[in-house]
Each structure stands twice: as C-alpha cells, then as structure tokens.
Motif scaffolding. Sequence first.
Motif, PDB file in Angstrom:
ATOM      1  N   GLY A 124      40.844 -33.495 -23.843  1.00  0.00           N
ATOM      2  CA  GLY A 124      42.281 -32.905 -23.812  1.00  0.00           C
ATOM      3  C   GLY A 124      41.971 -31.808 -25.255  1.00  0.00           C
ATOM      4  N   ARG A 125      40.723 -31.865 -26.052  1.00  0.00           N
ATOM      5  CA  ARG A 125      40.844 -30.930 -27.048  1.00  0.00           C
ATOM      6  C   ARG A 125      40.125 -29.739 -26.668  1.00  0.00           C
ATOM      7  N   LEU A 126      39.836 -29.706 -25.226  1.00  0.00           N
ATOM      8  CA  LEU A 126      39.213 -28.447 -24.743  1.00  0.00           C
ATOM      9  C   LEU A 126      40.512 -27.564 -24.445  1.00  0.00           C
ATOM     10  N   PRO A 127      40.335 -26.514 -24.937  1.00  0.00           N
ATOM     11  CA  PRO A 127      41.369 -25.434 -24.352  1.00  0.00           C
ATOM     12  C   PRO A 127      41.570 -25.512 -22.918  1.00  0.00           C
ATOM     13  N   GLU A 128      42.857 -25.391 -22.618  1.00  0.00           N
ATOM     14  CA  GLU A 128      43.124 -25.301 -21.052  1.00  0.00           C
ATOM     15  C   GLU A 128      42.243 -24.629 -20.278  1.00  0.00           C
ATOM     16  N   ARG A 129      41.909 -23.182 -20.687  1.00  0.00           N
ATOM     17  CA  ARG A 129      40.978 -22.410 -19.875  1.00  0.00           C
ATOM     18  C   ARG A 129      39.630 -23.371 -19.442  1.00  0.00           C
ATOM     19  N   GLU A 130      39.050 -23.661 -20.615  1.00  0.00           N
ATOM     20  CA  GLU A 130      37.765 -24.255 -20.396  1.00  0.00           C
ATOM     21  C   GLU A 130      37.929 -25.813 -19.571  1.00  0.00           C
ATOM     22  N   ARG A 131      39.187 -26.440 -19.551  1.00  0.00           N
ATOM     23  CA  ARG A 131      39.300 -27.709 -18.801  1.00  0.00           C
ATOM     24  C   ARG A 131      39.415 -27.116 -17.258  1.00  0.00           C
ATOM     25  N   ARG A 132      40.035 -25.835 -17.194  1.00  0.00           N
ATOM     26  CA  ARG A 132      39.979 -25.283 -15.786  1.00  0.00           C
ATOM     27  C   ARG A 132      38.734 -24.874 -15.136  1.00  0.00           C
ATOM     28  N   VAL A 133      37.974 -24.350 -15.922  1.00  0.00           N
ATOM     29  CA  VAL A 133      36.484 -23.863 -15.694  1.00  0.00           C
ATOM     30  C   VAL A 133      35.471 -25.374 -15.337  1.00  0.00           C
ATOM     31  N   LEU A 134      35.816 -26.081 -16.063  1.00  0.00           N
ATOM     32  CA  LEU A 134      35.177 -27.484 -15.877  1.00  0.00           C
ATOM     33  C   LEU A 134      35.643 -27.900 -14.459  1.00  0.00           C
ATOM     34  N   ARG A 135      36.843 -28.231 -14.336  1.00  0.00           N
ATOM     35  CA  ARG A 135      37.420 -28.664 -12.948  1.00  0.00           C
ATOM     36  C   ARG A 135      36.725 -27.800 -11.916  1.00  0.00           C
ATOM     37  N   ASP A 136      36.962 -26.575 -12.100  1.00  0.00           N
ATOM     38  CA  ASP A 136      36.570 -25.782 -10.743  1.00  0.00           C
ATOM     39  C   ASP A 136      34.858 -25.907 -10.774  1.00  0.00           C
ATOM     40  N   LEU A 137      34.175 -26.029 -11.648  1.00  0.00           N
ATOM     41  CA  LEU A 137      32.765 -26.416 -11.364  1.00  0.00           C
ATOM     42  C   LEU A 137      32.355 -27.745 -10.993  1.00  0.00           C
ATOM     43  N   LEU A 138      33.114 -28.616 -11.282  1.00  0.00           N
ATOM     44  CA  LEU A 138      33.051 -29.887 -10.676  1.00  0.00           C
ATOM     45  C   LEU A 138      33.427 -29.979  -9.342  1.00  0.00           C
ATOM     46  N   HIS A 139      34.497 -29.407  -9.003  1.00  0.00           N
ATOM     47  CA  HIS A 139      34.766 -29.211  -7.620  1.00  0.00           C
ATOM     48  C   HIS A 139      33.730 -28.522  -6.663  1.00  0.00           C
ATOM     49  N   ARG A 140      33.130 -27.415  -7.398  1.00  0.00           N
ATOM     50  CA  ARG A 140      31.968 -26.892  -6.503  1.00  0.00           C
ATOM     51  C   ARG A 140      30.912 -27.888  -6.443  1.00  0.00           C
ATOM     52  N   MET A 141      30.764 -28.729  -7.271  1.00  0.00           N
ATOM     53  CA  MET A 141      29.215 -29.830  -7.078  1.00  0.00           C
ATOM     54  C   MET A 141      29.834 -30.611  -6.172  1.00  0.00           C
ATOM     55  N   VAL A 142      30.955 -31.163  -6.146  1.00  0.00           N
ATOM     56  CA  VAL A 142      31.491 -32.327  -5.298  1.00  0.00           C
ATOM     57  C   VAL A 142      31.774 -31.690  -3.922  1.00  0.00           C
ATOM     58  N   ASP A 143      32.488 -30.971  -3.834  1.00  0.00           N
ATOM     59  CA  ASP A 143      32.927 -30.270  -2.750  1.00  0.00           C
ATOM     60  C   ASP A 143      31.794 -29.539  -1.712  1.00  0.00           C
ATOM     61  N   ASP A 144      30.805 -28.994  -2.325  1.00  0.00           N
ATOM     62  CA  ASP A 144      29.509 -28.501  -1.604  1.00  0.00           C
ATOM     63  C   ASP A 144      28.464 -29.303  -1.233  1.00  0.00           C
ATOM     64  N   ALA A 145      28.608 -30.721  -1.818  1.00  0.00           N
ATOM     65  CA  ALA A 145      27.677 -31.732  -1.826  1.00  0.00           C
ATOM     66  C   ALA A 145      27.443 -32.274  -0.194  1.00  0.00           C
ATOM     67  N   PRO A 146      26.437 -32.438   0.278  1.00  0.00           N
ATOM     68  CA  PRO A 146      26.315 -33.051   1.588  1.00  0.00           C
ATOM     69  C   PRO A 146      26.908 -34.475   1.433  1.00  0.00           C
ATOM     70  N   ARG A 147      27.783 -34.961   2.616  1.00  0.00           N
ATOM     71  CA  ARG A 147      28.420 -36.106   2.661  1.00  0.00           C
ATOM     72  C   ARG A 147      27.521 -36.954   3.418  1.00  0.00           C
ATOM     73  N   PRO A 148      27.416 -38.466   3.013  1.00  0.00           N
ATOM     74  CA  PRO A 148      26.629 -39.332   3.693  1.00  0.00           C
ATOM     75  C   PRO A 148      27.515 -39.513   5.093  1.00  0.00           C
ATOM     76  N   PRO A 149      26.910 -39.837   6.286  1.00  0.00           N
ATOM     77  CA  PRO A 149      27.587 -40.050   7.504  1.00  0.00           C
ATOM     78  C   PRO A 149      28.376 -41.382   7.221  1.00  0.00           C
ATOM     79  N   GLU A 150      29.678 -41.340   7.751  1.00  0.00           N
ATOM     80  CA  GLU A 150      30.647 -42.630   7.726  1.00  0.00           C
ATOM     81  C   GLU A 150      30.339 -43.522   9.089  1.00  0.00           C
TER      82      GLU A 150
END
Length: 150
Positions: A124-150
């Motif tokens: 919460g102490r990070l400026p909103e712009r930095e929180r958005r950058v962090l969110r977007d980077l985490l999405h890229r890491m998670v969304d681009d990662a190969p998923r294990p078979p279900e």
Amino acid sequence: MTRRTPPPDALTCEVVELLGEVVRRYHDDYDRAAADYALTGAQARVLALLAYGPMPMRRLADRLKCEPSNVTGIVDRLAARGLVERRADEADRRVKLAAATPEGLRTATELRESLGDFAREPLGRLPERERRVLRDLLHRMVDDAPRPPE
C-alpha cells in the motif's frame, strides 16, 4: 545427451529469493490472522478461494497444491462450523462443489481486511503506478508460465 540450461544470473537469483521471502511473510501474516478466527492457514485460504464463488474440490486441491483428500478434511471442518457447504454442480450433478455460506463469506471478508503487517501495508505504500507495474509483471510471469497438465 541432456541439454542444460545456463545457471541463473545473480539478479535472477536475488529476485527469486525475494519472491520466496514475500510468500513466506504473506503466509505468516495470513496464518496469524486466521488464528484470530480459530482457523488454520489452510482453512482460511480455502475460504478466501471460495469467496470468489463455488469451486470443485479438485480445483481447490490444485490451487492449494495438495491432495484432494486434504481438501476434503479442510472442507469437512469448515462445514462443521457453518462456513462452507457442499453443492451439486448444476452443469454436472456428479461433481461436488464447495461453496462459502453467508457466514463463510463474512469471515473471509473480515479475515482479508484484518491482514496488515506484511500482507498489505508495504504494498500500500508503493505509489499506484508502481503497484500497477508490479501487477503487470507478475501477470506476465504467471500467465506466460507453462501449466502442468490437468
């Protein structure tokens, strides 16, 4: 011959270590908050997941990275307290869904709002712009990662 990936660079190692520390501190904070509601950390995490809507037991197990039999025990204990109920899936009556009761939703909301020391304040102490950058980077890491078979 097996192809080896090159060892990670120092910056990558530092980021991985920091992510691990963030996860550890978050879980510690979450476990402390859960204890205030006489819940285990796993029970609180199940409630948090079910706050988004009913979910099949298998998906809960996948999200928690545990065996379905563990989730059954957790859901049983939450159901005994009136926080969770089981329902048949309307799309497939053979599938059982776990769903938070109104009391379970209230508890999940209060628990989430009670997080503070680590889970929310530094972010919460990070400026909103930095929180958005962090969110977007985490999405890229998670969304681009190969998923294990279900």
